[in-house]
Scaffold this motif. Sequence first.
Motif, short mmCIF file in Angstrom:
data_model
loop_
_atom_site.label_atom_id
_atom_site.label_comp_id
_atom_site.label_asym_id
_atom_site.label_seq_id
_atom_site.Cartn_x
_atom_site.Cartn_y
_atom_site.Cartn_z
N PHE A 37 0.85 -1.18 0.00
CA PHE A 37 0.00 0.00 0.00
C PHE A 37 0.89 1.23 0.00
O PHE A 37 2.09 1.15 0.25
N ARG A 38 0.29 2.38 -0.28
CA ARG A 38 1.05 3.62 -0.21
C ARG A 38 0.16 4.74 0.30
O ARG A 38 -1.08 4.68 0.18
N GLN A 39 0.79 5.73 0.89
CA GLN A 39 0.05 6.86 1.41
C GLN A 39 0.82 8.14 1.16
O GLN A 39 1.95 8.30 1.63
N ALA A 40 0.20 9.01 0.39
CA ALA A 40 0.77 10.31 0.09
C ALA A 40 0.28 11.31 1.14
O ALA A 40 -0.78 11.11 1.75
N PRO A 41 1.00 12.42 1.33
CA PRO A 41 0.58 13.42 2.32
C PRO A 41 -0.84 13.92 2.05
O PRO A 41 -1.17 14.29 0.92
N ASP A 90 3.62 8.89 -7.97
CA ASP A 90 3.94 7.71 -7.19
C ASP A 90 4.59 8.06 -5.86
O ASP A 90 4.84 7.18 -5.03
N THR A 91 4.87 9.33 -5.65
CA THR A 91 5.50 9.76 -4.40
C THR A 91 4.59 9.47 -3.22
O THR A 91 3.43 9.88 -3.20
N ALA A 92 5.12 8.73 -2.25
CA ALA A 92 4.32 8.32 -1.08
C ALA A 92 5.21 7.51 -0.14
O ALA A 92 6.33 7.14 -0.49
N VAL A 93 4.68 7.24 1.03
CA VAL A 93 5.28 6.24 1.91
C VAL A 93 4.67 4.90 1.53
O VAL A 93 3.44 4.77 1.46
N GLN A 121 9.92 5.64 2.40
CA GLN A 121 9.57 6.81 1.59
C GLN A 121 10.08 6.65 0.17
O GLN A 121 11.27 6.34 -0.05
N VAL A 122 9.20 6.91 -0.78
CA VAL A 122 9.57 6.97 -2.19
C VAL A 122 9.21 8.36 -2.70
O VAL A 122 8.06 8.79 -2.59
N THR A 123 10.19 9.07 -3.21
CA THR A 123 9.97 10.41 -3.74
C THR A 123 10.44 10.45 -5.19
O THR A 123 11.57 10.11 -5.48
N VAL A 124 9.53 10.86 -6.07
CA VAL A 124 9.83 10.93 -7.49
C VAL A 124 9.77 12.39 -7.92
O VAL A 124 8.72 13.02 -7.85
N SER A 125 10.88 12.92 -8.37
CA SER A 125 10.93 14.31 -8.80
C SER A 125 10.68 14.40 -10.30
O SER A 125 11.01 13.50 -11.07
N SER A 126 10.08 15.51 -10.70
CA SER A 126 9.75 15.70 -12.13
C SER A 126 10.89 16.34 -12.89
O SER A 126 11.86 16.80 -12.33
#
Length: 126
Positions: A37-41, A90-93, A121-126
């Motif tokens: 699962f994932r959860q974004a702010p 896709d950025t989320a925990v 934490q997964v952070t994807v920058s544009s």
Amino acid sequence: QVQLVESGGGLVQAGDSLRLSCAASGRTENNYIKGWFRQAPGKEREFVAAISWSGTNTYYADSVKGRFTVSRDNVMNTVDLQMNTLEPEDTAVYYCAAAPSVSSATMKRPTAYDYWGQGTQVTVSS
């Protein structure tokens, strides 16, 4: 009891790949279904993928289908999530979850799972 520990998160650019891993310990001899699962702010926790005990059956959210692949190694007691062509959305925990049994009707609900990892934490920058 089952303990779950995720690893592999990080900061990547859009289009990159990342592989998450979830290591299980404790009562791993049971036939637990495993999910991601994932959860974004500011958002609710959402289903990403799940895999049956045998690994024969896999399930994906529409938003990741074709980009993410879930797999498991029951000897090493790990479940991996290969994430390709990552997008900023896709950025989320990302959380690993486990349950002794989950029906197809409930497997996308966080409440269907009994055990959770601490998240990575997964952070994807544009």
